[in-house]
Design a protein around this motif. Structure first.
Motif, PDB file in Angstrom:
ATOM      1  N   LEU A  11       0.809  -1.214   0.000  1.00 56.57           N
ATOM      2  CA  LEU A  11       0.000   0.000   0.000  1.00 56.57           C
ATOM      3  C   LEU A  11       0.844   1.267   0.000  1.00 56.57           C
ATOM      4  O   LEU A  11       0.308   2.373   0.060  1.00 56.57           O
ATOM      5  N   THR A  12       2.159   1.125  -0.096  1.00 53.03           N
ATOM      6  CA  THR A  12       3.065   2.264  -0.012  1.00 53.03           C
ATOM      7  C   THR A  12       2.755   3.320  -1.066  1.00 53.03           C
ATOM      8  O   THR A  12       2.796   4.518  -0.780  1.00 53.03           O
ATOM      9  N   GLU A  13       2.408   2.899  -2.262  1.00 51.12           N
ATOM     10  CA  GLU A  13       2.135   3.855  -3.338  1.00 51.12           C
ATOM     11  C   GLU A  13       0.906   4.721  -3.060  1.00 51.12           C
ATOM     12  O   GLU A  13       0.718   5.759  -3.686  1.00 51.12           O
ATOM     13  N   PHE A  14       0.064   4.319  -2.109  1.00 52.22           N
ATOM     14  CA  PHE A  14      -1.150   5.072  -1.787  1.00 52.22           C
ATOM     15  C   PHE A  14      -0.945   6.081  -0.657  1.00 52.22           C
ATOM     16  O   PHE A  14      -1.894   6.749  -0.255  1.00 52.22           O
ATOM     17  N   ASN A  29      -4.157  -7.713   8.838  1.00 48.74           N
ATOM     18  CA  ASN A  29      -2.861  -7.568   9.483  1.00 48.74           C
ATOM     19  C   ASN A  29      -1.985  -6.724   8.562  1.00 48.74           C
ATOM     20  O   ASN A  29      -1.832  -7.037   7.387  1.00 48.74           O
ATOM     21  N   VAL A  30      -1.437  -5.654   9.118  1.00 51.00           N
ATOM     22  CA  VAL A  30      -0.644  -4.710   8.336  1.00 51.00           C
ATOM     23  C   VAL A  30       0.723  -4.549   9.000  1.00 51.00           C
ATOM     24  O   VAL A  30       0.815  -4.499  10.223  1.00 51.00           O
ATOM     25  N   VAL A  31       1.772  -4.486   8.186  1.00 51.86           N
ATOM     26  CA  VAL A  31       3.123  -4.258   8.691  1.00 51.86           C
ATOM     27  C   VAL A  31       3.586  -2.894   8.183  1.00 51.86           C
ATOM     28  O   VAL A  31       3.557  -2.618   6.983  1.00 51.86           O
ATOM     29  N   VAL A  32       3.982  -2.040   9.120  1.00 49.53           N
ATOM     30  CA  VAL A  32       4.417  -0.683   8.795  1.00 49.53           C
ATOM     31  C   VAL A  32       5.937  -0.609   8.912  1.00 49.53           C
ATOM     32  O   VAL A  32       6.513  -0.993   9.933  1.00 49.53           O
ATOM     33  N   ASP A  33       6.576  -0.154   7.868  1.00 53.25           N
ATOM     34  CA  ASP A  33       8.034   0.007   7.815  1.00 53.25           C
ATOM     35  C   ASP A  33       8.788  -1.286   8.137  1.00 53.25           C
ATOM     36  O   ASP A  33       9.901  -1.253   8.658  1.00 53.25           O
ATOM     37  N   GLY A  34       8.167  -2.419   7.848  1.00 54.96           N
ATOM     38  CA  GLY A  34       8.821  -3.711   8.037  1.00 54.96           C
ATOM     39  C   GLY A  34       9.050  -4.116   9.477  1.00 54.96           C
ATOM     40  O   GLY A  34       9.706  -5.115   9.743  1.00 54.96           O
ATOM     41  N   LYS A  35       8.488  -3.362  10.441  1.00 57.21           N
ATOM     42  CA  LYS A  35       8.773  -3.698  11.832  1.00 57.21           C
ATOM     43  C   LYS A  35       7.597  -3.529  12.787  1.00 57.21           C
ATOM     44  O   LYS A  35       7.609  -4.074  13.871  1.00 57.21           O
ATOM     45  N   VAL A  36       6.576  -2.779  12.423  1.00 66.11           N
ATOM     46  CA  VAL A  36       5.427  -2.573  13.302  1.00 66.11           C
ATOM     47  C   VAL A  36       4.256  -3.386  12.770  1.00 66.11           C
ATOM     48  O   VAL A  36       3.810  -3.181  11.636  1.00 66.11           O
ATOM     49  N   PHE A  37       3.766  -4.338  13.576  1.00 67.22           N
ATOM     50  CA  PHE A  37       2.666  -5.215  13.179  1.00 67.22           C
ATOM     51  C   PHE A  37       1.372  -4.697  13.796  1.00 67.22           C
ATOM     52  O   PHE A  37       1.292  -4.488  15.003  1.00 67.22           O
ATOM     53  N   LEU A  38       0.351  -4.473  12.957  1.00 69.25           N
ATOM     54  CA  LEU A  38      -0.952  -4.010  13.431  1.00 69.25           C
ATOM     55  C   LEU A  38      -2.018  -5.016  13.008  1.00 69.25           C
ATOM     56  O   LEU A  38      -1.982  -5.543  11.897  1.00 69.25           O
ATOM     57  N   ASN A  64     -15.326  -1.981  18.686  1.00 73.82           N
ATOM     58  CA  ASN A  64     -14.702  -0.887  19.425  1.00 73.82           C
ATOM     59  C   ASN A  64     -13.555  -0.343  18.590  1.00 73.82           C
ATOM     60  O   ASN A  64     -12.795  -1.104  17.995  1.00 73.82           O
ATOM     61  N   VAL A  65     -13.414   0.947  18.549  1.00 75.94           N
ATOM     62  CA  VAL A  65     -12.408   1.591  17.714  1.00 75.94           C
ATOM     63  C   VAL A  65     -11.147   1.878  18.513  1.00 75.94           C
ATOM     64  O   VAL A  65     -11.214   2.356  19.639  1.00 75.94           O
ATOM     65  N   GLN A  66     -10.013   1.573  17.899  1.00 78.23           N
ATOM     66  CA  GLN A  66      -8.720   1.969  18.433  1.00 78.23           C
ATOM     67  C   GLN A  66      -7.997   2.730  17.338  1.00 78.23           C
ATOM     68  O   GLN A  66      -7.978   2.297  16.189  1.00 78.23           O
ATOM     69  N   GLU A  67      -7.418   3.854  17.691  1.00 79.22           N
ATOM     70  CA  GLU A  67      -6.665   4.647  16.730  1.00 79.22           C
ATOM     71  C   GLU A  67      -5.202   4.661  17.145  1.00 79.22           C
ATOM     72  O   GLU A  67      -4.891   4.929  18.297  1.00 79.22           O
ATOM     73  N   LEU A  68      -4.338   4.344  16.211  1.00 75.15           N
ATOM     74  CA  LEU A  68      -2.910   4.335  16.481  1.00 75.15           C
ATOM     75  C   LEU A  68      -2.238   5.322  15.550  1.00 75.15           C
ATOM     76  O   LEU A  68      -2.564   5.390  14.369  1.00 75.15           O
ATOM     77  N   TYR A  69      -1.304   6.078  16.093  1.00 72.05           N
ATOM     78  CA  TYR A  69      -0.600   7.081  15.302  1.00 72.05           C
ATOM     79  C   TYR A  69       0.861   6.663  15.161  1.00 72.05           C
ATOM     80  O   TYR A  69       1.516   6.348  16.146  1.00 72.05           O
ATOM     81  N   ILE A  70       1.343   6.684  13.933  1.00 66.46           N
ATOM     82  CA  ILE A  70       2.744   6.369  13.666  1.00 66.46           C
ATOM     83  C   ILE A  70       3.302   7.492  12.801  1.00 66.46           C
ATOM     84  O   ILE A  70       2.657   7.947  11.853  1.00 66.46           O
TER      85      ILE A  70
END
Length: 94
Positions: A11-14, A29-38, A64-70
């Motif tokens: 999804l990087t291009e988006f 399941n999403v991995v952000v910057d190859g190290k953060v698993f959500l 239930n909603v959880q919002e995470l900021y990176i």
């Protein structure tokens, strides 16, 4: 923008001014910057139209909603898609 995500999708291009809403799965399941698993990611918002301030919106089984900021996000990968969403009876994404 709505995206029909699949396992292994990059999804990087988006990364940009438009929010991303993942419509195929209920638990992504999403991995952000190859190290953060959500887990349970349903949408991604870009506060400044770039990867500097990114909000990941996650829903648990009780909706239930959880919002995470990176900050300083340079890559977003969908590792896996779980829980097919059924829409309008027989029409569904898989």
């Amino acid at each position: 923008m709505e995206i029909k995500e699949c396992s292994g999708m990059n999804l990087t291009e988006f990364i940009g001014p438009e929010s991303i809403h993942l419509v195929a799965g209920r638990s992504n399941n999403v991995v952000v910057d190859g190290k953060v698993f959500l887990h349970n990611v349903r949408s991604i918002h870009f506060a400044n139209g770039d990867g500097y301030h990114v909000e990941f919106v996650c829903y648990d089984d009780a909706l239930n909603v959880q919002e995470l900021y990176i900050y300083n996000v340079s890559s977003i990968m969908v590792e896996s898609v779980y829980g097919e969403q059924k829409l309008f009876g027989d029409i569904h994404f898989s």
